[in-house]
Scaffold this motif. Structure first.
Motif, mmCIF file in Angstrom:
data_model
loop_
_atom_site.group_PDB
_atom_site.id
_atom_site.type_symbol
_atom_site.label_atom_id
_atom_site.label_comp_id
_atom_site.label_asym_id
_atom_site.label_seq_id
_atom_site.Cartn_x
_atom_site.Cartn_y
_atom_site.Cartn_z
ATOM 1 N N PRO A 8 0.760 -1.248 0.000
ATOM 2 C CA PRO A 8 0.000 0.000 0.000
ATOM 3 C C PRO A 8 0.787 1.291 0.000
ATOM 4 O O PRO A 8 0.338 2.251 -0.595
ATOM 5 C CB PRO A 8 -0.850 -0.098 1.261
ATOM 6 N N PHE A 9 1.947 1.360 0.603
ATOM 7 C CA PHE A 9 2.606 2.659 0.674
ATOM 8 C C PHE A 9 3.643 2.868 -0.417
ATOM 9 O O PHE A 9 3.583 3.853 -1.145
ATOM 10 C CB PHE A 9 3.223 2.888 2.051
ATOM 11 N N ASN A 10 4.595 1.983 -0.540
ATOM 12 C CA ASN A 10 5.704 2.210 -1.452
ATOM 13 C C ASN A 10 5.231 2.469 -2.878
ATOM 14 O O ASN A 10 5.506 3.519 -3.455
ATOM 15 C CB ASN A 10 6.654 1.018 -1.411
ATOM 16 N N GLU A 11 4.533 1.537 -3.478
ATOM 17 C CA GLU A 11 4.090 1.672 -4.862
ATOM 18 C C GLU A 11 3.061 2.788 -5.023
ATOM 19 O O GLU A 11 3.128 3.585 -5.945
ATOM 20 C CB GLU A 11 3.494 0.350 -5.361
ATOM 21 N N THR A 12 2.092 2.829 -4.137
ATOM 22 C CA THR A 12 1.013 3.796 -4.261
ATOM 23 C C THR A 12 1.500 5.223 -4.101
ATOM 24 O O THR A 12 1.183 6.099 -4.906
ATOM 25 C CB THR A 12 -0.084 3.485 -3.221
ATOM 26 N N TYR A 13 2.279 5.475 -3.077
ATOM 27 C CA TYR A 13 2.728 6.839 -2.822
ATOM 28 C C TYR A 13 3.803 7.282 -3.808
ATOM 29 O O TYR A 13 4.003 8.476 -4.017
ATOM 30 C CB TYR A 13 3.166 7.002 -1.369
ATOM 31 N N ALA A 14 4.479 6.335 -4.452
ATOM 32 C CA ALA A 14 5.431 6.693 -5.495
ATOM 33 C C ALA A 14 4.710 7.328 -6.682
ATOM 34 O O ALA A 14 5.298 8.108 -7.429
ATOM 35 C CB ALA A 14 6.213 5.461 -5.954
ATOM 36 N N ALA A 15 3.445 7.041 -6.866
ATOM 37 C CA ALA A 15 2.642 7.679 -7.916
ATOM 38 C C ALA A 15 1.874 8.885 -7.368
ATOM 39 O O ALA A 15 1.701 9.885 -8.062
ATOM 40 C CB ALA A 15 1.676 6.666 -8.503
ATOM 41 N N ILE A 17 2.533 11.088 -4.804
ATOM 42 C CA ILE A 17 3.292 12.301 -4.469
ATOM 43 C C ILE A 17 3.636 13.116 -5.719
ATOM 44 O O ILE A 17 3.390 14.329 -5.746
ATOM 45 C CB ILE A 17 4.513 11.955 -3.603
ATOM 46 N N PRO A 18 4.174 12.512 -6.792
ATOM 47 C CA PRO A 18 4.430 13.322 -7.990
ATOM 48 C C PRO A 18 3.152 13.934 -8.576
ATOM 49 O O PRO A 18 3.176 15.066 -9.064
ATOM 50 C CB PRO A 18 5.064 12.334 -8.973
ATOM 51 N N ALA A 19 2.049 13.203 -8.521
ATOM 52 C CA ALA A 19 0.790 13.739 -9.044
ATOM 53 C C ALA A 19 0.384 14.998 -8.281
ATOM 54 O O ALA A 19 -0.042 15.995 -8.873
ATOM 55 C CB ALA A 19 -0.308 12.677 -8.958
ATOM 56 N N VAL A 25 -5.445 17.166 -8.823
ATOM 57 C CA VAL A 25 -6.388 16.715 -7.811
ATOM 58 C C VAL A 25 -6.415 15.199 -7.938
ATOM 59 O O VAL A 25 -6.495 14.663 -9.036
ATOM 60 C CB VAL A 25 -7.794 17.305 -8.063
ATOM 61 N N VAL A 26 -6.323 14.507 -6.815
ATOM 62 C CA VAL A 26 -6.202 13.050 -6.845
ATOM 63 C C VAL A 26 -7.337 12.399 -6.070
ATOM 64 O O VAL A 26 -7.636 12.782 -4.943
ATOM 65 C CB VAL A 26 -4.839 12.600 -6.251
ATOM 66 N N LEU A 27 -7.954 11.401 -6.710
ATOM 67 C CA LEU A 27 -8.905 10.515 -6.045
ATOM 68 C C LEU A 27 -8.229 9.157 -5.999
ATOM 69 O O LEU A 27 -7.863 8.598 -7.028
ATOM 70 C CB LEU A 27 -10.216 10.414 -6.824
ATOM 71 N N MET A 28 -8.032 8.657 -4.810
ATOM 72 C CA MET A 28 -7.334 7.391 -4.639
ATOM 73 C C MET A 28 -8.285 6.340 -4.113
ATOM 74 O O MET A 28 -9.032 6.584 -3.165
ATOM 75 C CB MET A 28 -6.169 7.562 -3.676
ATOM 76 N N LYS A 29 -8.296 5.173 -4.757
ATOM 77 C CA LYS A 29 -9.061 4.028 -4.271
ATOM 78 C C LYS A 29 -8.111 3.270 -3.352
ATOM 79 O O LYS A 29 -7.113 2.720 -3.790
ATOM 80 C CB LYS A 29 -9.512 3.161 -5.445
ATOM 81 N N VAL A 76 -6.333 11.173 -16.033
ATOM 82 C CA VAL A 76 -5.160 10.315 -15.916
ATOM 83 C C VAL A 76 -5.493 9.199 -14.937
ATOM 84 O O VAL A 76 -6.038 9.451 -13.865
ATOM 85 C CB VAL A 76 -3.923 11.096 -15.403
ATOM 86 N N LEU A 77 -5.162 7.981 -15.319
ATOM 87 C CA LEU A 77 -5.412 6.827 -14.470
ATOM 88 C C LEU A 77 -4.090 6.185 -14.110
ATOM 89 O O LEU A 77 -3.277 5.889 -14.986
ATOM 90 C CB LEU A 77 -6.283 5.800 -15.207
ATOM 91 N N GLY A 78 -3.854 5.985 -12.829
ATOM 92 C CA GLY A 78 -2.715 5.216 -12.354
ATOM 93 C C GLY A 78 -3.256 3.929 -11.753
ATOM 94 O O GLY A 78 -4.110 3.964 -10.876
ATOM 95 N N PHE A 79 -2.809 2.793 -12.271
ATOM 96 C CA PHE A 79 -3.334 1.508 -11.804
ATOM 97 C C PHE A 79 -2.201 0.521 -11.644
ATOM 98 O O PHE A 79 -1.372 0.360 -12.534
ATOM 99 C CB PHE A 79 -4.366 0.960 -12.796
ATOM 100 N N ILE A 80 -2.184 -0.167 -10.514
ATOM 101 C CA ILE A 80 -1.231 -1.229 -10.241
ATOM 102 C C ILE A 80 -2.054 -2.468 -9.942
ATOM 103 O O ILE A 80 -2.815 -2.498 -8.976
ATOM 104 C CB ILE A 80 -0.328 -0.886 -9.040
ATOM 105 N N GLY A 81 -1.963 -3.476 -10.807
ATOM 106 C CA GLY A 81 -2.754 -4.680 -10.617
ATOM 107 C C GLY A 81 -2.685 -5.582 -11.837
ATOM 108 O O GLY A 81 -1.755 -5.511 -12.629
ATOM 109 N N GLY A 82 -3.713 -6.392 -12.006
ATOM 110 C CA GLY A 82 -3.746 -7.353 -13.096
ATOM 111 C C GLY A 82 -4.164 -6.744 -14.417
ATOM 112 O O GLY A 82 -4.893 -5.754 -14.469
#
Length: 135
Positions: A8-15, A17-19, A25-29, A76-82
């Motif tokens: 949850p933190f490393n990968e997610t916040y790496a995207a 913070i730069p955004a 404006v960021v909406l995070m699931k 813009v969509l940032g997605f980490i998953g399948g």
């Protein structure tokens, strides 16, 4: 921004913070597993950022993400998953050809096992490491 449940933190916040630094404006699931850590972190963010800069939704990705994508307000969509989930999410946007996306799909956890390792212990530790909140 859709982050993985097991990192949850490393990968997610790496995207994230730069955004934010670029003025978005960021909406995070947030993940269903380990989400409380995000909620507590968001309370700190809320004190530091202008109101409405960072919001989050929680719940099943299948229930929460498609309605957001269908609004067409996601640029813009940032997605980490399948990859199957990534394709399904992109198809929900009314103008997927205009959507900018950065995707990390089907990533697997790397494990290095020394030749003299006890394989029973090594396999157990690799499984724990790949599914814990540490990635």
């Amino acid at each position: 921004l859709l982050g993985p449940y097991n990192y949850p933190f490393n990968e997610t916040y790496a995207a994230l913070i730069p955004a934010l630094l670029m003025g978005n404006v960021v909406l995070m699931k947030i993940p269903n597993v380990g989400g409380l850590a995000h909620v507590l972190t968001f309370e700190v963010w809320a004190e530091a950022l202008p109101k409405g800069t960072l919001s989050f939704i929680s719940g099943s990705g299948r229930a929460t993400v498609p309605p957001v994508m269908r609004t067409g307000l996601v640029d813009v969509l940032g997605f980490i998953g399948g990859s199957k989930a990534g394709d399904a999410i992109l198809k929900e946007h009314p103008a997927p050809h205009r959507l900018k996306a950065f995707l990390q799909l089907d990533a697997k956890n790397l494990g290095v096992v020394a030749p003299d390792a006890d394989l029973d212990v090594a396999v157990g530790q690799c499984v724990v490491g790949s599914t814990s909140y540490n990635g």
